[in-house]
Motif scaffolding. Structure first.
Motif, PDB file in Angstrom:
ATOM      1  N   MET A   1       0.903  -1.089  -0.070  1.00  0.00           N
ATOM      2  CA  MET A   1      -0.018  -0.062   0.125  1.00  0.00           C
ATOM      3  C   MET A   1       0.816   1.276   0.008  1.00  0.00           C
ATOM      4  SD  MET A   1      -3.121  -1.002   2.857  1.00  0.00           S
ATOM      5  CE  MET A   1      -3.991   0.405   2.373  1.00  0.00           C
ATOM      6  N   LYS A   2       0.530   2.248  -0.603  1.00  0.00           N
ATOM      7  CA  LYS A   2       1.185   3.582  -0.654  1.00  0.00           C
ATOM      8  C   LYS A   2       1.055   4.303   0.830  1.00  0.00           C
ATOM      9  CE  LYS A   2      -2.722   5.706  -3.279  1.00  0.00           C
ATOM     10  NZ  LYS A   2      -3.344   4.328  -3.671  1.00  0.00           N
ATOM     11  N   ILE A   3       2.094   4.643   1.121  1.00  0.00           N
ATOM     12  CA  ILE A   3       2.376   5.720   2.245  1.00  0.00           C
ATOM     13  C   ILE A   3       2.254   7.121   1.813  1.00  0.00           C
ATOM     14  CG2 ILE A   3       3.454   6.189   4.447  1.00  0.00           C
ATOM     15  CD1 ILE A   3       4.611   3.097   4.315  1.00  0.00           C
ATOM     16  N   ILE A   4       1.537   8.048   2.384  1.00  0.00           N
ATOM     17  CA  ILE A   4       1.221   9.161   2.147  1.00  0.00           C
ATOM     18  C   ILE A   4       1.338  10.156   3.374  1.00  0.00           C
ATOM     19  CG2 ILE A   4      -0.130  11.080   1.228  1.00  0.00           C
ATOM     20  CD1 ILE A   4      -1.673   8.596  -0.469  1.00  0.00           C
ATOM     21  N   GLU A   5       2.219  11.257   3.258  1.00  0.00           N
ATOM     22  CA  GLU A   5       2.288  11.988   4.277  1.00  0.00           C
ATOM     23  C   GLU A   5       0.908  12.965   4.351  1.00  0.00           C
ATOM     24  OE1 GLU A   5       4.986  12.736   6.509  1.00  0.00           O
ATOM     25  OE2 GLU A   5       6.464  11.408   5.593  1.00  0.00           O
ATOM     26  N   ALA A   6       0.379  13.124   5.478  1.00  0.00           N
ATOM     27  CA  ALA A   6      -0.877  13.583   5.586  1.00  0.00           C
ATOM     28  C   ALA A   6      -0.521  15.148   5.891  1.00  0.00           C
ATOM     29  CB  ALA A   6      -1.659  13.093   6.683  1.00  0.00           C
ATOM     30  N   LYS A   7      -1.116  15.856   4.654  1.00  0.00           N
ATOM     31  CA  LYS A   7      -0.843  17.273   4.957  1.00  0.00           C
ATOM     32  C   LYS A   7      -2.034  17.801   4.370  1.00  0.00           C
ATOM     33  CE  LYS A   7       4.224  17.272   4.259  1.00  0.00           C
ATOM     34  NZ  LYS A   7       4.457  17.581   5.553  1.00  0.00           N
ATOM     35  N   SER A 266       2.882   6.643  13.402  1.00  0.00           N
ATOM     36  CA  SER A 266       3.935   5.577  13.448  1.00  0.00           C
ATOM     37  C   SER A 266       4.506   5.452  12.078  1.00  0.00           C
ATOM     38  CB  SER A 266       3.695   4.672  14.358  1.00  0.00           C
ATOM     39  OG  SER A 266       4.753   3.549  14.156  1.00  0.00           O
ATOM     40  N   ARG A 267       5.624   5.770  11.799  1.00  0.00           N
ATOM     41  CA  ARG A 267       6.227   5.503  10.325  1.00  0.00           C
ATOM     42  C   ARG A 267       6.570   4.138  10.304  1.00  0.00           C
ATOM     43  NH1 ARG A 267       7.878   8.078   5.931  1.00  0.00           N
ATOM     44  NH2 ARG A 267       7.817  10.104   6.920  1.00  0.00           N
ATOM     45  N   LYS A 268       6.999   3.598  11.255  1.00  0.00           N
ATOM     46  CA  LYS A 268       7.282   2.037  11.477  1.00  0.00           C
ATOM     47  C   LYS A 268       5.957   1.327  11.397  1.00  0.00           C
ATOM     48  CE  LYS A 268       9.449  -1.134  14.869  1.00  0.00           C
ATOM     49  NZ  LYS A 268       8.342  -2.199  15.035  1.00  0.00           N
ATOM     50  N   LEU A 269       4.992   1.469  11.914  1.00  0.00           N
ATOM     51  CA  LEU A 269       3.989   0.544  11.549  1.00  0.00           C
ATOM     52  C   LEU A 269       3.313   0.986  10.227  1.00  0.00           C
ATOM     53  CD1 LEU A 269       1.587  -1.050  12.846  1.00  0.00           C
ATOM     54  CD2 LEU A 269       0.404   1.298  13.357  1.00  0.00           C
ATOM     55  N   ALA A 270       3.378   1.921   9.883  1.00  0.00           N
ATOM     56  CA  ALA A 270       3.098   2.260   8.370  1.00  0.00           C
ATOM     57  C   ALA A 270       3.598   1.439   7.394  1.00  0.00           C
ATOM     58  CB  ALA A 270       3.295   3.496   7.826  1.00  0.00           C
ATOM     59  N   GLU A 271       4.959   1.469   7.701  1.00  0.00           N
ATOM     60  CA  GLU A 271       6.061   0.471   6.753  1.00  0.00           C
ATOM     61  C   GLU A 271       5.507  -0.941   6.789  1.00  0.00           C
ATOM     62  OE1 GLU A 271       9.854   1.985   7.693  1.00  0.00           O
ATOM     63  OE2 GLU A 271       9.667   3.722   6.497  1.00  0.00           O
ATOM     64  N   GLU A 272       5.232  -1.250   8.052  1.00  0.00           N
ATOM     65  CA  GLU A 272       5.182  -2.768   8.351  1.00  0.00           C
ATOM     66  C   GLU A 272       3.728  -3.287   7.887  1.00  0.00           C
ATOM     67  OE1 GLU A 272       5.144  -2.928  12.606  1.00  0.00           O
ATOM     68  OE2 GLU A 272       7.514  -3.356  12.503  1.00  0.00           O
ATOM     69  N   VAL A 273       2.761  -2.431   8.078  1.00  0.00           N
ATOM     70  CA  VAL A 273       1.363  -2.586   7.444  1.00  0.00           C
ATOM     71  C   VAL A 273       1.500  -2.741   5.888  1.00  0.00           C
ATOM     72  CG1 VAL A 273      -1.040  -1.814   7.087  1.00  0.00           C
ATOM     73  CG2 VAL A 273       0.091  -1.839   9.273  1.00  0.00           C
ATOM     74  N   SER A 274       2.121  -1.833   5.183  1.00  0.00           N
ATOM     75  CA  SER A 274       2.212  -1.927   3.860  1.00  0.00           C
ATOM     76  C   SER A 274       2.753  -3.218   3.358  1.00  0.00           C
ATOM     77  CB  SER A 274       3.068  -0.654   3.432  1.00  0.00           C
ATOM     78  OG  SER A 274       3.191  -0.874   1.809  1.00  0.00           O
ATOM     79  N   ALA A 275       3.711  -3.746   3.958  1.00  0.00           N
ATOM     80  CA  ALA A 275       4.462  -4.958   3.615  1.00  0.00           C
ATOM     81  C   ALA A 275       3.555  -6.297   3.868  1.00  0.00           C
ATOM     82  CB  ALA A 275       5.707  -5.190   4.419  1.00  0.00           C
ATOM     83  N   ALA A 276       2.626  -5.848   5.255  1.00  0.00           N
ATOM     84  CA  ALA A 276       1.795  -7.194   5.412  1.00  0.00           C
ATOM     85  C   ALA A 276       0.949  -7.325   4.704  1.00  0.00           C
ATOM     86  CB  ALA A 276       1.414  -6.926   6.727  1.00  0.00           C
ATOM     87  N   VAL A 277       0.407  -5.974   4.120  1.00  0.00           N
ATOM     88  CA  VAL A 277      -1.073  -6.035   3.104  1.00  0.00           C
ATOM     89  C   VAL A 277      -0.525  -6.731   1.720  1.00  0.00           C
ATOM     90  CG1 VAL A 277      -2.345  -4.776   1.430  1.00  0.00           C
ATOM     91  CG2 VAL A 277      -2.123  -4.164   3.890  1.00  0.00           C
ATOM     92  N   ASP A 278       0.550  -6.440   1.127  1.00  0.00           N
ATOM     93  CA  ASP A 278       1.215  -7.098  -0.001  1.00  0.00           C
ATOM     94  C   ASP A 278       1.285  -8.689   0.507  1.00  0.00           C
ATOM     95  OD1 ASP A 278       1.363  -4.602  -1.258  1.00  0.00           O
ATOM     96  OD2 ASP A 278       3.490  -4.387  -0.886  1.00  0.00           O
ATOM     97  N   GLU A 279       1.881  -8.997   1.459  1.00  0.00           N
ATOM     98  CA  GLU A 279       1.976 -10.443   1.935  1.00  0.00           C
ATOM     99  C   GLU A 279       0.807 -11.235   1.860  1.00  0.00           C
ATOM    100  OE1 GLU A 279       3.875 -13.219   5.328  1.00  0.00           O
ATOM    101  OE2 GLU A 279       4.391 -11.196   5.144  1.00  0.00           O
ATOM    102  N   ALA A 280      -0.235 -10.529   2.459  1.00  0.00           N
ATOM    103  CA  ALA A 280      -1.564 -11.111   2.680  1.00  0.00           C
ATOM    104  C   ALA A 280      -2.144 -11.400   1.630  1.00  0.00           C
ATOM    105  CB  ALA A 280      -2.415 -10.473   3.792  1.00  0.00           C
ATOM    106  N   LEU A 281      -2.176 -10.402   0.509  1.00  0.00           N
ATOM    107  CA  LEU A 281      -2.857 -10.551  -0.782  1.00  0.00           C
ATOM    108  C   LEU A 281      -2.470 -11.568  -1.528  1.00  0.00           C
ATOM    109  CD1 LEU A 281      -2.757  -6.932  -2.122  1.00  0.00           C
ATOM    110  CD2 LEU A 281      -4.671  -8.104  -1.899  1.00  0.00           C
ATOM    111  N   ALA A 282      -1.231 -12.364  -0.997  1.00  0.00           N
ATOM    112  CA  ALA A 282      -0.625 -13.328  -1.949  1.00  0.00           C
ATOM    113  C   ALA A 282      -1.637 -14.580  -2.212  1.00  0.00           C
ATOM    114  CB  ALA A 282       0.714 -13.729  -1.637  1.00  0.00           C
ATOM    115  N   ASP A 283      -2.256 -14.985  -1.214  1.00  0.00           N
ATOM    116  CA  ASP A 283      -2.862 -16.285  -1.026  1.00  0.00           C
ATOM    117  C   ASP A 283      -4.430 -15.987  -0.718  1.00  0.00           C
ATOM    118  OD1 ASP A 283      -2.912 -15.375   1.501  1.00  0.00           O
ATOM    119  OD2 ASP A 283      -2.383 -17.471   2.329  1.00  0.00           O
ATOM    120  N   LEU A 284      -4.996 -14.587  -1.026  1.00  0.00           N
ATOM    121  CA  LEU A 284      -6.327 -14.343  -0.691  1.00  0.00           C
ATOM    122  C   LEU A 284      -6.949 -14.696  -2.054  1.00  0.00           C
ATOM    123  CD1 LEU A 284      -7.773 -12.628   1.578  1.00  0.00           C
ATOM    124  CD2 LEU A 284      -7.913 -10.703  -0.099  1.00  0.00           C
ATOM    125  N   PRO A 285      -8.308 -15.542  -1.557  1.00  0.00           N
ATOM    126  CA  PRO A 285      -9.185 -16.136  -2.645  1.00  0.00           C
ATOM    127  C   PRO A 285      -9.670 -14.995  -3.803  1.00  0.00           C
ATOM    128  CG  PRO A 285      -9.784 -17.283  -0.881  1.00  0.00           C
ATOM    129  CD  PRO A 285      -8.526 -15.987  -0.259  1.00  0.00           C
TER     130      PRO A 285
END
Length: 422
Positions: A1-7, A266-285
């Motif tokens: 997922m894309k991470i966007i600085e909220a301004k 949290s920038r750390k959480l943002a990066e972790e969630v972005s990676a986790a979404v990509d990983e979870a998409l791999a085997d989603l029906p």
């Protein structure tokens, strides 16, 4: 997922699908046919659109009993428990009529009356939606609506999904018709030889159902024209990436127009969630749907602090809001606009979709700024009650007459003065 600085302000508003000109014309023609030809039109369109040639439009009690057997006792027990939770929650929303009097003999009040009849549309096709039955029927039941009519499209063999009929049985619906699409909305609005018209139509459907509800509004009431599903998760550094990713995808898999958004400090959480979404998409029906939804309407917004994050959430006014912060109750107090709010890591959005009790029919597309979830009030109406004594009218007659004449309505003024020989 894309991470966007909220301004500045952000938005997940999508244009409401109002259909094409051809779709609108098609719906208008279907409604005209149902209005003029009744049951014959329902049978014609059911064969045309659903491939089912029906001799009987109404679901029989035998079909309902067979559905209960097919579902089995374990699933029946789960649906019954969910229904109990929904009924209990909505029972707390019930309002009573009230009346106030004063020393002059004036009585003012409000009389609460349930609607006489409600039509519930349940989507069909390849999927079965027992939760849609429970969420739309039970608030009406709790409100005291006496006649609840359910319509739902059959499959090519003229059958209704067993789960839908089982849920209808649990919810107490006895009048069920094999009809879907715009033709079913027309039958509920105008009536046919078999189906008496109703006062209000609720329930989700495809674009043809939505357009038909728009067309018949005014002849009957409707609930809302719902947009695509959406979820916003508000999280600080305490959020758990894998769980947040899973919840985002629970909405993204609905359809390609669904929206899944994380707002975090949290920038750390943002990066972790972005990676986790990509990983979870791999085997989603339903990967293709979820992937397109995430690409088009998904985002992770990084806010400078929690105050800014809350401001962003209130701007979004989401359908579903999950709060994953260290103090979720404290954070919730600052939220002004959301359809349903889920607090903490153990309150995943599907808990509300299926089981907890609050309604899952929610305002979408930013309308949570001024709209509420489907509730008992949606199935009642309020009448004002006014009873003035002679003393009260005599005391206020002159004031009322002057207000009437201020608006140039002499007959109004004379109507109150006539009681006193003026």
């Amino acid at each position: 997922m894309k991470i966007i600085e909220a301004k500045g302000n952000i938005s997940i508003k999508r244009s409401i699908d109002t259909g094409t000109e051809d779709q609108r014309k098609s719906v208008q023609e279907i409604l005209r046919d149902v209005k003029s030809d009744g049951d014959d039109a329902l049978r014609k369109f059911t064969e045309k659109f659903d491939g089912a040639r029906l001799s009987e439009l109404r679901v029989s009690s035998e079909e309902i009993e067979e559905a209960v057997k097919e579902i089995g006792p374990e699933m029946m027990s789960i649906i019954e428990e969910a229904a109990g939770n929904i009924a209990d929650f909505h029972g707390k929303q019930r309002r009573n009529s009230w009346f106030d009097t004063d020393e002059k003999g004036t009585l003012l009040g409000q009389k609460i009356t349930p609607l006489d009849s409600v039509g519930v549309y349940v989507p069909g096709g390849t999927a079965a939606y027992p939760s849609s039955v429970l969420m739309n029927v039970l608030p009406a039941k709790v409100a005291g609506v006496e006649r609840i009519v359910m319509v739902t499209p059959p499959d090519e063999k003229g059958r209704i999904p067993a789960a839908v009929l089982a849920a209808a049985r649990i919810a107490g619906v006895t009048e069920i018709w094999k009809a879907g699409g715009a033709q079913a909305i027309g039958a509920l609005a105008y009536g046919t030889e078999s189906i008496a018209p109703v006062d209000k139509i609720v329930g989700p459907g495809n674009i043809y159902v939505a357009l038909a509800k728009r067309e018949v509004f005014g002849d009957v009431a409707i609930d809302m024209i719902a947009g695509p599903s959406e979820i916003v998760i508000l999280a600080d550094e305490t959020g758990i990436a894998g769980e947040i990713a899973a919840d985002l995808l629970s909405q993204a898999e609905h359809d390609v127009n669904a929206s899944a958004v994380l707002v975090t400090t949290s920038r750390k959480l943002a990066e972790e969630v972005s990676a986790a979404v990509d990983e979870a998409l791999a085997d989603l029906p339903r990967r293709e749907i979820a992937e397109e939804s995430v690409e088009r309407f998904g985002a992770i917004y990084l806010a400078e602090d929690m105050e800014k994050a809350v401001e962003l959430v209130n701007d979004l006014a989401p359908e579903h809001l999950e709060i994953m912060t260290g103090q979720p109750m404290e954070t919730m107090a600052k939220i002004r606009h959301a359809g349903a709010i889920f607090l903490g890591r153990y309150s995943s959005e599907p808990v509300g979709d299926y089981f907890a009790g609050p309604n899952h029919v929610l305002p979408t597309n930013g309308t949570a700024r001024f709209s509420s979830p489907l509730n008992v009030d949606d199935f009642t109406k309020k009448s004002s009650v006014i009873s003035y004594s002679e003393k009260a009218l005599r005391e206020n007659c002159g004031k009322i007459a002057k207000l009437a004449r201020l608006e140039g309505l002499e007959a109004h003024a004379r109507a109150v003065e006539a009681r006193f020989g003026k």
